[in-house]
Design a protein around this motif. Structure first.
Motif, mmCIF file in Angstrom:
data_model
loop_
_atom_site.group_PDB
_atom_site.id
_atom_site.type_symbol
_atom_site.label_atom_id
_atom_site.label_comp_id
_atom_site.label_asym_id
_atom_site.label_seq_id
_atom_site.Cartn_x
_atom_site.Cartn_y
_atom_site.Cartn_z
ATOM 1 N N ASP A 116 -8.510 1.169 -0.852
ATOM 2 C CA ASP A 116 -7.281 0.377 -0.911
ATOM 3 C C ASP A 116 -7.366 -0.545 -2.124
ATOM 4 O O ASP A 116 -7.971 -1.610 -2.070
ATOM 5 N N ASN A 146 0.840 -1.211 0.000
ATOM 6 C CA ASN A 146 0.000 0.000 0.000
ATOM 7 C C ASN A 146 0.867 1.251 0.000
ATOM 8 O O ASN A 146 0.687 2.175 -0.805
ATOM 9 N N HIS A 187 -6.943 5.046 -5.003
ATOM 10 C CA HIS A 187 -5.907 4.515 -4.112
ATOM 11 C C HIS A 187 -4.963 5.614 -3.624
ATOM 12 O O HIS A 187 -4.670 5.714 -2.429
#
Length: 606
Positions: A593, A553, A587
């Protein structure tokens, strides 16, 4: 661990220079020796990583005494010494290798030899008298084998890149759109399919013969069938635990045979802790290797690995993985994968393997523990959906209250999907069906065709939803995702990895147990955790499982930002760029996410 390749021409003699390039491309799999065998219109090559009998007598391709059989073998046969004792005929032995035992065993047992061996392997045995080649891949698919054939050539190799070095083949292949769609859902491409049409992967526990005279594949079948295992009444739990301990101990012991240094990958999780604990019973000065995420404490569990190492009295080698490092070899590592695999964990695995290679050549790992012992939350979800399906149908409207990236949304949205489809959409970061339609600019998808690999296995273990789910993962997810990742990341640095928890006898026993011996009262890996606490502190084993994994991430937003931007928006004939921009912006803004979806698109475009 090695690399193999071969070309057979129907009416042409293959170009030796081209083949030399092909086998040379597998050098990382086998840096110690390159051997090539020629016969008429056939060439077979081998790249050797020396593990057993380091002398030149172990080089391949290896021939029998009268030179009418040749073998190219990748892997290890763990029961080769026992098999050698069983051979009845007189043989001339030139080495101490498992390869030579396999060669002579084929002379005695023919194609039935595959039912006699335990290990990890992919091999080709050329029988000159029969004018055919016998191929086989191990029970779980730890070692890879690709193949291609048409009216002119039959080609095989350990890696796709070797086949693609044959110019005439490159002209005949293209992206397989159905395989691409599978990749978007699975995050990998299930065997036998490949991202390129007309190239296949040999499935796990499968063998076949290529008849050169008739120019056809024949006698292809599964020599090992997990689904044939019947559930037993196991008796007292204490006896079951003792049985498993004996099987794990034996599985570890078999995998310690080596003439080169050996160690263990230790994450601090249940699986690697058990493997390390049993390895310590046989190796006093055991080396372990752990990766620590220096800049990402939320993903770092090295403190538990250190406690395990101290408790067991093993050597603890720690590699500090810094986020800045990910940029250095990210593209090179993905390139070595050959086919797209949407798992960023291959990056730290590559680095820990490279770090370990300085001290060892063989590493044991805990891969397979989640599948064999029931370690995934999705197994619990599958059981609950099947047990309370009608209630879930009523509650489906509740998904409107969750973000689409939320696991509860996926759970509720997937209720109406078939068991096998749900297995691979839920919990893997997969696109949902409407999202794939948007990405591909399509009105509909044939879900049954896309998940045909999973559907054909979903009828087995029908009376037990947890065993049914575990079986599906052992057939598809384990060989085509986790074992491929481990093979490529370690072979990229010429390191062999072995998996004691995927021992055949252990797996057969675990599949014979009722599902409540895998998961009980919501506790995953119920039995394995009980075994683990015999060796280490209880709080290490029963801690909450980390849901973070690698910090992908963060990487997409920072360290890999430029690389992702460059490749995500590449124009092609497949993806809707506007939709890609949409999920990318969601994102980057933190609204959603979408890391796993972006990684899928990135891996394919790259």
């Amino acid at each position: 661990m090695c690399g193999i390749a071969g070309i057979i021409g129907k009416n042409k003699i293959p170009d030796r220079n081209i083949f030399n390039n092909m086998i040379s491309s597998l050098k990382k799999r086998g840096p110690d020796y390159q051997g090539i065998y020629y016969d008429k219109n056939l060439i077979i090559g081998h790249r050797r990583l020396s593990i057993i009998d380091l002398s030149s007598y172990g080089n391949q391709p290896m021939l029998n005494e009268i030179e009418n059989i040749a073998i190219a073998f990748n892997g290890e046969i763990y029961n080769y010494l026992d098999l050698k004792k069983e051979l009845k005929n007189e043989h001339i032995w030139n080495s101490r290798t498992d390869t030579e035992v396999l060669l002579h065993a084929y002379e005695e047992y023919g194609e039935e030899v595959v039912k006699k061996i335990e290990g990890m392997f992919a091999f080709a045995i050329y029988d000159k008298n029969k004018n055919n080649i016998f191929f086989a891949r191990d029970h779980f698919g730890k070692k890879p084998l690709y193949y291609y054939y048409d009216d002119e050539f039959f080609i095989f190799a350990s890696e796709l890149k070797a086949i693609l070095l044959f110019p005439e083949i490159r002209k005949k292949i293209k992206i397989d759109e159905n395989a691409l769609i599978k990749f978007l859902f699975y995050g990998y491409i299930p065997s036998p399919d490949c991202i390129l049409n007309n190239i296949k992967k040999l499935e796990p526990s499968t063998c076949f013969v290529f008849d050169i005279s008739k120019w056809q594949i024949k006698n292809k079948y599964n020599y090992w069938n997990i689904e044939a295992i019947k559930e037993i009444k196991p008796g007292a739990e204490t006896q079951v635990l003792e049985n498993i301990k004996i099987l794990i101990k034996d599985g570890v012991k078999k995998r310690l045979m080596s003439d080169v240094p050996l160690g263990v990958f230790l994450s601090g999780g249940v699986d690697s802790t058990v493997v390390t604990s049993f390895s310590k019973l046989f190796i006093d000065k055991l080396q372990t290797f752990t990766v620590a995420y220096k800049n990402s404490p939320e993903a770092d569990e090295s403190k538990y690995a250190k406690r395990v190492a101290e408790k067991l009295g093993v050597k603890y080698n720690l590699y500090y993985f810094e986020d800045e490092t990910v940029n250095e070899n990210f593209l090179n590592i993905l390139n070595y994968l050959d086919e797209p695999i949407a798992d960023a964990a291959v990056i730290p695995l590559y680095y820990i393997a490279k770090f370990a290679k300085n001290k060892i050549t063989v590493a044991l790992s805990g891969d397979g523990g989640d599948e064999i012992f029931g370690g995934y939350a999705k197994y619990i979800a599958q059981k609950k959906i099947e047990d309370f399906k009608y209630l879930f149908y009523i509650l489906r409207f509740l998904k409107l209250f969750f973000n689409k990236t939320n696991s509860y949304y996926k759970l509720l949205d997937s209720v109406n999907l078939p068991f096998a489809v749900r297995q691979f959409i839920f919990g893997s970061g997969s696109f949902l069906v409407p999202e794939v339609l948007c990405l591909l600019k399509r009105d509909r998808l044939n879900i049954k065709e896309i998940f045909n690999d999973a559907e054909k296995y979903s009828s087995y273990f029908y009376g037990s939803n947890i065993n049914r789910a575990i079986y599906l993962d052992c057939r598809i997810q384990l060989p085509d995702w986790y074992l491929v990742k481990a093979d490529r990341a370690t072979m990229a640095v010429s390191l062999e990895v072995r998996n004691p928890l995927l021992d055949r006898k252990l797996a057969e026993y675990m599949f014979s147990l009722p599902e409540n011996f895998k998961i009980r009262n919501g506790e995953t890996k119920y039995l394995l955790k009980k075994i683990a606490i015999d060796f280490v502190d209880r709080d290490i084993i029963y801690r909450k499982k980390s849901g973070f994994g690698v910090p992908l991430n963060k990487w997409i937003r920072k360290e890999l930002k430029d690389i992702f931007y460059d490749y995500l928006f590449v124009k092609n004939d497949f993806f809707n760029i506007d939709y890609v921009k949409q999920i990318y912006n969601e994102h980057m803004s933190g609204k959603k996410d979408n890391r796993f979806k972006l990684l899928r698109i990135f891996n394919f475009n790259y």
